[in-house]
Design a protein around this motif. Structure first.
Motif, PDB file in Angstrom:
ATOM      1  N   LEU A 138       0.828  -1.199   0.000  1.00  0.00           N
ATOM      2  CA  LEU A 138       0.000   0.000   0.000  1.00  0.00           C
ATOM      3  C   LEU A 138       0.864   1.252   0.000  1.00  0.00           C
ATOM      4  O   LEU A 138       1.825   1.350   0.766  1.00  0.00           O
ATOM      5  CB  LEU A 138      -0.905   0.023   1.240  1.00  0.00           C
ATOM      6  N   LEU A 139       0.491   2.188  -0.847  1.00  0.00           N
ATOM      7  CA  LEU A 139       1.131   3.503  -0.891  1.00  0.00           C
ATOM      8  C   LEU A 139       0.017   4.535  -0.982  1.00  0.00           C
ATOM      9  O   LEU A 139      -0.468   4.839  -2.079  1.00  0.00           O
ATOM     10  CB  LEU A 139       2.080   3.597  -2.092  1.00  0.00           C
ATOM     11  N   PHE A 140      -0.405   5.057   0.167  1.00  0.00           N
ATOM     12  CA  PHE A 140      -1.539   5.980   0.209  1.00  0.00           C
ATOM     13  C   PHE A 140      -1.048   7.407   0.443  1.00  0.00           C
ATOM     14  O   PHE A 140      -0.378   7.690   1.431  1.00  0.00           O
ATOM     15  CB  PHE A 140      -2.507   5.594   1.319  1.00  0.00           C
ATOM     16  N   PHE A 141      -1.357   8.284  -0.476  1.00  0.00           N
ATOM     17  CA  PHE A 141      -1.103   9.724  -0.387  1.00  0.00           C
ATOM     18  C   PHE A 141       0.367  10.051  -0.095  1.00  0.00           C
ATOM     19  O   PHE A 141       0.688  10.749   0.868  1.00  0.00           O
ATOM     20  CB  PHE A 141      -2.028  10.354   0.666  1.00  0.00           C
ATOM     21  N   PRO A 142       1.271   9.530  -0.934  1.00  0.00           N
ATOM     22  CA  PRO A 142       2.687   9.898  -0.771  1.00  0.00           C
ATOM     23  C   PRO A 142       2.897  11.355  -1.160  1.00  0.00           C
ATOM     24  O   PRO A 142       2.071  11.958  -1.853  1.00  0.00           O
ATOM     25  CB  PRO A 142       3.389   8.967  -1.750  1.00  0.00           C
ATOM     26  N   GLU A 181      -3.888  14.914  -9.067  1.00  0.00           N
ATOM     27  CA  GLU A 181      -4.170  14.294 -10.360  1.00  0.00           C
ATOM     28  C   GLU A 181      -2.917  14.131 -11.197  1.00  0.00           C
ATOM     29  O   GLU A 181      -2.733  13.100 -11.867  1.00  0.00           O
ATOM     30  CB  GLU A 181      -5.221  15.105 -11.129  1.00  0.00           C
ATOM     31  N   ALA A 182      -2.036  15.122 -11.155  1.00  0.00           N
ATOM     32  CA  ALA A 182      -0.803  15.024 -11.946  1.00  0.00           C
ATOM     33  C   ALA A 182       0.062  13.868 -11.466  1.00  0.00           C
ATOM     34  O   ALA A 182       0.722  13.197 -12.272  1.00  0.00           O
ATOM     35  CB  ALA A 182      -0.026  16.336 -11.875  1.00  0.00           C
ATOM     36  N   TYR A 183       0.061  13.615 -10.161  1.00  0.00           N
ATOM     37  CA  TYR A 183       0.835  12.486  -9.639  1.00  0.00           C
ATOM     38  C   TYR A 183       0.152  11.173 -10.001  1.00  0.00           C
ATOM     39  O   TYR A 183       0.814  10.179 -10.303  1.00  0.00           O
ATOM     40  CB  TYR A 183       0.998  12.609  -8.122  1.00  0.00           C
ATOM     41  N   ALA A 184      -1.178  11.152  -9.994  1.00  0.00           N
ATOM     42  CA  ALA A 184      -1.908   9.959 -10.433  1.00  0.00           C
ATOM     43  C   ALA A 184      -1.529   9.617 -11.871  1.00  0.00           C
ATOM     44  O   ALA A 184      -1.306   8.449 -12.212  1.00  0.00           O
ATOM     45  CB  ALA A 184      -3.413  10.180 -10.306  1.00  0.00           C
ATOM     46  N   GLU A 223     -12.386  16.199   0.156  1.00  0.00           N
ATOM     47  CA  GLU A 223     -13.642  16.020  -0.588  1.00  0.00           C
ATOM     48  C   GLU A 223     -14.558  17.211  -0.399  1.00  0.00           C
ATOM     49  O   GLU A 223     -15.231  17.649  -1.342  1.00  0.00           O
ATOM     50  CB  GLU A 223     -14.326  14.728  -0.131  1.00  0.00           C
ATOM     51  N   ARG A 224     -14.589  17.737   0.830  1.00  0.00           N
ATOM     52  CA  ARG A 224     -15.434  18.918   1.077  1.00  0.00           C
ATOM     53  C   ARG A 224     -14.944  20.119   0.275  1.00  0.00           C
ATOM     54  O   ARG A 224     -15.730  20.992  -0.105  1.00  0.00           O
ATOM     55  CB  ARG A 224     -15.441  19.257   2.569  1.00  0.00           C
ATOM     56  N   LEU A 225     -13.655  20.156   0.010  1.00  0.00           N
ATOM     57  CA  LEU A 225     -13.083  21.253  -0.765  1.00  0.00           C
ATOM     58  C   LEU A 225     -13.109  20.978  -2.269  1.00  0.00           C
ATOM     59  O   LEU A 225     -12.616  21.777  -3.059  1.00  0.00           O
ATOM     60  CB  LEU A 225     -11.640  21.502  -0.314  1.00  0.00           C
ATOM     61  N   GLY A 226     -13.674  19.844  -2.638  1.00  0.00           N
ATOM     62  CA  GLY A 226     -13.784  19.503  -4.056  1.00  0.00           C
ATOM     63  C   GLY A 226     -12.575  18.811  -4.640  1.00  0.00           C
ATOM     64  O   GLY A 226     -12.442  18.720  -5.865  1.00  0.00           O
ATOM     65  N   HIS A 227     -11.683  18.305  -3.796  1.00  0.00           N
ATOM     66  CA  HIS A 227     -10.502  17.612  -4.289  1.00  0.00           C
ATOM     67  C   HIS A 227     -10.859  16.185  -4.694  1.00  0.00           C
ATOM     68  O   HIS A 227     -11.652  15.520  -4.035  1.00  0.00           O
ATOM     69  CB  HIS A 227      -9.408  17.568  -3.215  1.00  0.00           C
ATOM     70  N   GLY A 228     -10.255  15.706  -5.746  1.00  0.00           N
ATOM     71  CA  GLY A 228     -10.461  14.334  -6.169  1.00  0.00           C
ATOM     72  C   GLY A 228      -9.443  13.402  -5.530  1.00  0.00           C
ATOM     73  O   GLY A 228      -8.426  13.840  -4.984  1.00  0.00           O
ATOM     74  N   VAL A 229      -9.717  12.100  -5.579  1.00  0.00           N
ATOM     75  CA  VAL A 229      -8.779  11.081  -5.131  1.00  0.00           C
ATOM     76  C   VAL A 229      -8.745   9.998  -6.192  1.00  0.00           C
ATOM     77  O   VAL A 229      -9.799   9.577  -6.693  1.00  0.00           O
ATOM     78  CB  VAL A 229      -9.187  10.478  -3.766  1.00  0.00           C
TER      79      VAL A 229
END
Length: 238
Positions: A138-142, A181-184, A223-229
């Motif tokens: 697992l690599l979550f939010f590096p 998104e750019a890192y995704a 998410e409340r600020l409209g950020h995607g994951v």
């Protein structure tokens, strides 16, 4: 990283330093975090200097095994371990208050299916984890290292992907998540070019958020600020 770090540099040569994907941060330790380090580390902490580990022996059983890089303050790790008592988890985090928080949570919740390193995760993967021994990584939010001049610091690189593949069992899964998104897109580009992996997304891009990945306070705020994951899953196929 250099292949041989034992050779002395020439007189006027500056030694090569490995590029780190993380920054060592200091932080004030709470009472609970210090309790975790004082009482939990002797029970559940591991040192990379011990070398290759027999995790079956350490956990006292043979069970599905998850390796997590950068667990932060440990909330998601605790939630996953509590929800899967028949599975074992190995977490790596360089931030000592986060290590203390996870260990304190283990003591509070009486969890024993987690072991913890506090050092460079690549060093642990390379030296302490047997080949073909992990069911998941697992690599979550590096850290996205969003400035172009820092992209070389991103942990997701071809060499890292192949090290992970080496440690996963055939059929094992690398699961990554990021809110950049750019890192995704960078993750997707790197992983799609790697032999020995299969993208588990139906469209060859991203998977819906898997139920087994806990939603953190940080993610809910985003998410409340409209950020995607974006979640990515790649399976080792050979």
């Amino acid at each position: 990283m250099t292949d041989d770090q034992s050779a002395a540099p020439e007189a006027n040569e500056r030694p090569h330093r490995a590029i780190k994907s993380f920054v060592m941060r200091s932080g004030r330790m709470t009472e609970g975090q210090q309790r975790g380090l004082d009482q939990g580390w002797p029970k559940f902490g591991l040192e990379p200097g011990a070398g290759l580990q027999d995790f079956d022996q350490l956990f006292g059983r043979s069970a599905p095994r998850t390796f997590e890089i950068g667990f932060g303050m440990g909330q998601a790790t605790l939630e996953m371990a509590a929800a899967a008592p028949d599975e074992d988890f190995i977490g790596v985090e360089v931030h000592r208050p986060g290590v203390g928080a996870l260990l304190n949570g283990m003591l509070t919740q009486n969890l024993s299916n987690i072991r913890v390193y506090s050092c460079d995760a690549i060093e642990v993967l390379r030296d302490c984890v047997a080949d073909a021994s992990l069911d998941r990584l697992l690599l979550f939010f590096p850290d996205p290292w969003h400035k172009a001049r820092h992209h070389k610091r991103r942990i997701v690189q071809p060499g890292w992907a192949q090290l992970v593949r080496q440690k996963l069992k055939v059929g094992g899964v690398l699961h990554m998540a990021t809110d950049w998104e750019a890192y995704a897109e960078h993750m997707l580009e790197v992983m799609n070019a790697q032999p020995g992996y299969r993208n588990l997304a139906a469209d060859g891009r991203y998977v819906p958020r898997p139920a087994e990945r806990p939603v953190t306070k940080f993610e809910r705020r985003g998410e409340r600020l409209g950020h995607g994951v974006w979640d990515l899953k790649f399976q080792r196929i050979d």
